[in-house]
Write an enzyme that holds these catalytic residues in place. Structure first.
Site, PDB file in Angstrom:
ATOM      1  N   GLU A  25       0.790  -1.237   0.035  1.00  0.00           N
ATOM      2  CA  GLU A  25      -0.098  -0.017   0.203  1.00  0.00           C
ATOM      3  C   GLU A  25       0.612   1.340   0.045  1.00  0.00           C
ATOM      4  O   GLU A  25       2.113   1.273   0.168  1.00  0.00           O
ATOM      5  CB  GLU A  25      -1.075   0.097   1.277  1.00  0.00           C
ATOM      6  CG  GLU A  25      -0.211  -0.001   2.541  1.00  0.00           C
ATOM      7  CD  GLU A  25      -1.007   0.623   3.688  1.00  0.00           C
ATOM      8  OE1 GLU A  25      -1.462   1.759   3.359  1.00  0.00           O
ATOM      9  OE2 GLU A  25      -1.254  -0.078   4.672  1.00  0.00           O
ATOM     10  N   LYS A 159      -4.086  -2.100  14.304  1.00  0.00           N
ATOM     11  CA  LYS A 159      -3.313  -1.084  14.895  1.00  0.00           C
ATOM     12  C   LYS A 159      -3.618  -0.899  16.406  1.00  0.00           C
ATOM     13  O   LYS A 159      -5.107  -1.112  16.824  1.00  0.00           O
ATOM     14  CB  LYS A 159      -3.492   0.444  14.253  1.00  0.00           C
ATOM     15  CG  LYS A 159      -2.314   0.679  13.394  1.00  0.00           C
ATOM     16  CD  LYS A 159      -2.639   1.874  12.488  1.00  0.00           C
ATOM     17  CE  LYS A 159      -3.836   1.351  11.654  1.00  0.00           C
ATOM     18  NZ  LYS A 159      -4.451   2.515  10.860  1.00  0.00           N
TER      19      LYS A 159
HETATM   20  N1  PSU Z   1      -0.827   1.069   9.201  1.00  0.00           N
HETATM   21  C1  PSU Z   1       0.330   1.909   9.657  1.00  0.00           C
HETATM   22  N2  PSU Z   1       0.291   3.115   9.077  1.00  0.00           N
HETATM   23  C2  PSU Z   1      -0.943   3.702   8.510  1.00  0.00           C
HETATM   24  C3  PSU Z   1      -2.000   2.719   8.048  1.00  0.00           C
HETATM   25  C4  PSU Z   1      -1.949   1.473   8.625  1.00  0.00           C
HETATM   26  O1  PSU Z   1       1.499   1.472  10.150  1.00  0.00           O
HETATM   27  O2  PSU Z   1      -0.842   4.879   7.751  1.00  0.00           O
HETATM   28  C5  PSU Z   1      -3.115   3.176   7.157  1.00  0.00           C
HETATM   29  C6  PSU Z   1      -3.516   1.823   6.416  1.00  0.00           C
HETATM   30  O3  PSU Z   1      -3.557   2.422   5.022  1.00  0.00           O
HETATM   31  C7  PSU Z   1      -4.976   1.668   6.811  1.00  0.00           C
HETATM   32  C8  PSU Z   1      -5.557   3.000   7.092  1.00  0.00           C
HETATM   33  O4  PSU Z   1      -5.609   1.101   5.622  1.00  0.00           O
HETATM   34  O5  PSU Z   1      -4.311   3.574   7.788  1.00  0.00           O
HETATM   35  C9  PSU Z   1      -6.871   2.989   8.132  1.00  0.00           C
HETATM   36  O6  PSU Z   1      -7.158   4.213   8.093  1.00  0.00           O
HETATM   37  P1  PSU Z   1      -8.750   4.344   8.588  1.00  0.00           P
HETATM   38  O7  PSU Z   1      -8.477   3.983  10.154  1.00  0.00           O
HETATM   39  O8  PSU Z   1      -8.920   6.261   8.405  1.00  0.00           O
HETATM   40  O9  PSU Z   1      -9.637   3.657   7.825  1.00  0.00           O
END
Ligand code: PSU
Ligand code: MN
Length: 306
Positions: A25, A159
């Site tokens: 990604e 996370k």
């Molecule tokens: N994990 C990380 N750093 C990130 C992300 C995940 O260590 O930046 C990103 C991924 O792209 C994941 C996104 O899909 O955060 C999720 O964002 P949200 O909670 O707004 O859906």
């Protein structure tokens, strides 16, 4: 599709001869890590995939096209670009239509990988149910995507800034297999053990590849979440990172941070509060996930889809 998507020559020929390919990604590059570590990490992760015998395919939207496989100069430009859109399922078409630059989250990367014919994807951590979701309704679009798009996603769990029990409940409701790799516990990103048991456990990449094929054979939609614990040497004890996460969360609420900004804000604050150690851990776990994803891709390549 050809006018929407550009595959690098390397990715294109790998897919043609059914060599293992691992999608990566780009939100982690633009919104998850500071420059220049973001670009260095992206390159190091690609190198891990190559060293494990697979071809890396980093995905982003640039110039009105989905780019699958970025060359060095493009990766560098993306890592320093400003006003990059953070793309989930909802944003992908709008970004393409407006010709803007966009970084793909787990959800959008799954969509693009599947379109390109890539079955495995490595990242750091997926999005999930945020703490306080009963008030904010903040639940990542990564979860429903896992339920509908047939890509196996390798992450270090969700996370740790999230509400992990609710995230696991939601994945269960959505019918997403959550497979801890090599242990019973569901890992918590910076720590190896969240204190929760993972619904499933597998101890080899070949098993994970076989389960991916089995889902297709059964006609089941969606992918799999492989939860790979962070390497021991880089892990934080849970008791050490948890107060830091809580401090960052309190600050996010106080400052009125909402929606798409929540995850990038928290990652950045935790980086500052740990003097950069959270980033070192993050880099280590992404590289480890890239190696496991490459092994799963090799398993899938050895047993091509019918
Ligand atoms: N994990 C990380 N750093 C990130 C992300 C995940 O260590 O930046 C990103 C991924 O792209 C994941 C996104 O899909 O955060 C999720 O964002 P949200 O909670 O707004 O859906
Ligand atoms: Mn969200």
């Amino acid at each position: 599709m050809n006018n929407l998507m550009s595959l690098s020559d390397e990715v294109k020929s790998a897919l043609e001869v059914k060599k293992p390919v691992v999608a990566l990604e780009s939100t982690i590059i633009t919104h998850g890590m500071p420059w220049p570590q973001n670009v260095e990490t992206a390159r190091a992760v690609e190198a891990e995939v190559r060293a494990a015998g697979a071809v890396p395919a980093t995905i982003a939207v640039m110039g009105g096209r989905i780019r699958v496989g970025l060359d060095d100069a493009t990766l560098d430009a993306l890592g320093q670009a400003v006003a990059v859109m953070k793309l989930s399922r909802a944003d992908l078409a709008a970004c393409l239509a407006s010709g803007r630059t966009g970084a793909t989250t787990v959800a959008a990367t799954m969509i693009c990988a599947h379109m390109a014919g890539i079955e495995v994807f490595a990242t750091g951590g997926i999005g999930g149910v945020h703490r306080g979701a009963s008030e904010s309704f903040d639940i990542s679009a990564d979860l429903p995507e896992l339920a509908r798009t047939p890509v196996t996603v390798v992450a270090a769990g969700a996370k740790a800034i999230l509400d992990l029990p609710k995230t696991l409940e939601m994945l269960e409701t959505l019918g997403v297999p959550v497979i801890a790799y090599g242990q019973d516990a569901f890992p918590a990103f910076w720590s190896r053990d969240s204190g929760l048991k993972a619904p499933l456990r597998m101890d080899s990449a070949a098993q994970i590849a076989a389960a991916h094929r089995m889902r297709a054979a059964l006609g089941l939609d969606g992918g799999q979440l492989v939860a790979n614990p962070i390497p021991e040497a880089a892990a934080f004890p849970r008791g050490e990172i948890e107060p830091v996460i809580e401090a960052a969360l309190v600050e996010a609420v106080a400052r009125g941070i909402a929606a798409k900004e929540v995850t990038p804000f928290l990652l950045n604050r935790i980086f500052e509060l740990t003097d950069g150690r959270s980033l070192t851990a993050n880099i280590s776990l992404v590289k480890s996930n890239a190696r496991l994803a490459a092994a799963i891709a090799a398993g899938l390549a050895a047993d091509p889809a019918a």
